[in-house]
Design a protein around this motif. Structure first.
Motif, short mmCIF file in Angstrom:
data_model
loop_
_atom_site.label_atom_id
_atom_site.label_comp_id
_atom_site.label_asym_id
_atom_site.label_seq_id
_atom_site.Cartn_x
_atom_site.Cartn_y
_atom_site.Cartn_z
N LEU A 177 0.74 -1.18 0.04
CA LEU A 177 0.05 0.01 0.02
C LEU A 177 0.93 1.23 0.02
O LEU A 177 0.33 2.28 -0.29
CB LEU A 177 -1.00 0.06 1.38
CG LEU A 177 -2.05 -1.13 1.19
CD1 LEU A 177 -2.80 -0.96 2.25
CD2 LEU A 177 -3.02 -0.97 0.05
N GLN A 178 2.26 1.14 0.14
CA GLN A 178 3.02 2.34 0.18
C GLN A 178 3.02 2.95 -1.27
O GLN A 178 3.02 2.17 -2.30
CB GLN A 178 4.35 1.92 0.61
CG GLN A 178 5.40 1.24 -0.11
CD GLN A 178 5.14 -0.17 0.33
OE1 GLN A 178 4.32 -0.77 1.12
NE2 GLN A 178 6.31 -1.03 0.12
N PRO A 179 3.29 4.24 -1.46
CA PRO A 179 3.30 4.80 -2.75
C PRO A 179 4.39 4.40 -3.60
O PRO A 179 5.40 4.01 -2.98
CB PRO A 179 3.36 6.22 -2.55
CG PRO A 179 2.78 6.50 -1.15
CD PRO A 179 3.11 5.37 -0.16
N LYS A 180 4.38 4.60 -4.99
CA LYS A 180 5.47 3.80 -5.79
C LYS A 180 6.68 4.54 -5.68
O LYS A 180 7.73 4.13 -5.81
CB LYS A 180 4.99 3.75 -7.15
CG LYS A 180 3.77 2.94 -7.26
CD LYS A 180 4.05 1.63 -8.20
CE LYS A 180 2.91 0.84 -8.37
NZ LYS A 180 2.84 -0.42 -7.73
N GLY A 181 6.60 5.98 -5.57
CA GLY A 181 7.76 6.84 -5.38
C GLY A 181 8.67 6.67 -3.98
O GLY A 181 9.75 7.09 -4.25
N MET B 83 6.03 2.83 6.85
CA MET B 83 4.68 2.38 6.84
C MET B 83 4.52 1.72 8.36
O MET B 83 3.26 1.91 9.04
CB MET B 83 4.53 1.27 5.81
CG MET B 83 4.43 1.74 4.41
SD MET B 83 3.00 2.86 4.37
CE MET B 83 1.65 1.50 4.08
N LEU B 84 5.52 1.16 8.98
CA LEU B 84 5.38 0.52 10.25
C LEU B 84 5.20 1.64 11.49
O LEU B 84 4.38 1.69 12.25
CB LEU B 84 6.62 -0.17 10.57
CG LEU B 84 6.75 -1.45 10.16
CD1 LEU B 84 8.30 -2.24 10.63
CD2 LEU B 84 5.53 -2.48 10.57
N ALA B 85 6.04 2.66 11.01
CA ALA B 85 5.91 4.30 12.11
C ALA B 85 4.38 4.73 12.05
O ALA B 85 3.87 4.97 12.75
CB ALA B 85 6.98 5.23 11.54
N ILE B 86 3.96 4.78 10.65
CA ILE B 86 2.54 5.23 10.51
C ILE B 86 1.51 4.17 11.10
O ILE B 86 0.68 4.81 11.76
CB ILE B 86 2.27 5.54 9.03
CG1 ILE B 86 3.10 6.60 8.33
CG2 ILE B 86 0.78 5.82 8.55
CD1 ILE B 86 3.01 6.71 6.90
N GLY B 87 1.60 3.05 10.84
CA GLY B 87 0.78 2.15 11.41
C GLY B 87 0.71 1.98 13.06
O GLY B 87 -0.30 1.84 13.64
N PHE C 213 -4.74 6.03 4.13
CA PHE C 213 -4.84 7.22 3.56
C PHE C 213 -3.62 8.33 3.69
O PHE C 213 -3.26 8.97 2.94
CB PHE C 213 -6.02 7.81 4.35
CG PHE C 213 -7.52 7.32 3.59
CD1 PHE C 213 -7.94 7.36 2.32
CD2 PHE C 213 -8.39 6.53 4.80
CE1 PHE C 213 -8.73 6.91 1.74
CE2 PHE C 213 -9.39 6.17 4.13
CZ PHE C 213 -9.74 6.13 2.98
N ILE C 214 -2.81 8.12 4.96
CA ILE C 214 -1.92 8.83 5.43
C ILE C 214 -0.65 8.83 4.09
O ILE C 214 -0.15 9.80 3.63
CB ILE C 214 -1.31 8.68 6.60
CG1 ILE C 214 -2.34 9.25 7.73
CG2 ILE C 214 0.04 9.43 7.00
CD1 ILE C 214 -2.02 8.99 9.00
N PRO C 215 -0.25 7.62 3.81
CA PRO C 215 0.84 7.53 2.66
C PRO C 215 0.39 8.11 1.39
O PRO C 215 1.21 9.00 0.85
CB PRO C 215 1.22 6.16 2.64
CG PRO C 215 0.64 5.55 3.82
CD PRO C 215 -0.41 6.32 4.27
N ARG C 216 -0.94 7.85 0.92
CA ARG C 216 -1.53 8.73 0.03
C ARG C 216 -1.33 10.03 -0.22
O ARG C 216 -1.00 10.95 -0.85
CB ARG C 216 -2.73 8.26 -0.31
CG ARG C 216 -2.91 6.68 -0.66
CD ARG C 216 -3.78 6.05 -1.23
NE ARG C 216 -3.96 4.70 -1.42
CZ ARG C 216 -4.80 3.83 -1.74
NH1 ARG C 216 -6.17 4.35 -1.77
NH2 ARG C 216 -4.58 2.65 -2.04
N CYS C 217 -1.58 10.87 1.25
CA CYS C 217 -1.60 12.25 1.38
C CYS C 217 -0.37 12.71 1.13
O CYS C 217 -0.26 13.83 0.66
CB CYS C 217 -2.44 12.33 2.55
SG CYS C 217 -4.16 12.18 2.83
N ILE C 218 0.53 11.98 1.89
CA ILE C 218 2.23 12.47 1.90
C ILE C 218 2.54 12.31 0.32
O ILE C 218 3.11 13.51 -0.09
CB ILE C 218 2.90 11.42 2.86
CG1 ILE C 218 2.53 11.63 4.15
CG2 ILE C 218 4.47 11.72 2.49
CD1 ILE C 218 3.40 10.65 5.05
N ALA C 219 2.13 11.46 -0.44
CA ALA C 219 2.47 11.32 -1.71
C ALA C 219 1.88 12.65 -2.70
O ALA C 219 2.70 13.25 -3.37
CB ALA C 219 2.12 10.26 -2.26
#
Length: 82
Positions: free
Chosen positions: A8-12, A21-25, A59-65
């Motif tokens: 689920l992490q952004p491609k970039g 992703m672990l920190a966000i979760g 949603f947070i990784p997508r918003c960051i991207a």
């Protein structure tokens, strides 16, 4: 960790995106647990933490991207004050 397996992490993001992703979760799960305790009590806190962690890791990784993409598209001149 399930969001990492589901990619689920952004491609970039770089090869260290699993750590982000672990920190966000972890942070969203912790915050969701406290929100659950304050709003619903100890009985429903784990369920609230789970759902907030799921929503946060989606949603947070997508918003960051999106923010990174929009800031690089505008250029560096927007950050200058003079």
């Amino acid at each position: 960790m399930l969001s990492i397996a589901a990619r689920l992490q952004p491609k970039g993001w770089s090869k260290w995106s699993w750590l982000g992703m672990l920190a966000i979760g972890g942070c969203t799960g912790w915050a969701g647990g406290w929100i659950g305790v304050w709003l619903f009590g100890h009985l429903f806190a784990p369920v609230t933490a789970l759902w907030i962690a799921i929503a946060g890791t989606i949603f947070i990784p997508r918003c960051i991207a999106v923010v990174w993409r929009s800031s690089t598209a505008k250029g560096t001149t927007d950050w200058q004050f003079w």
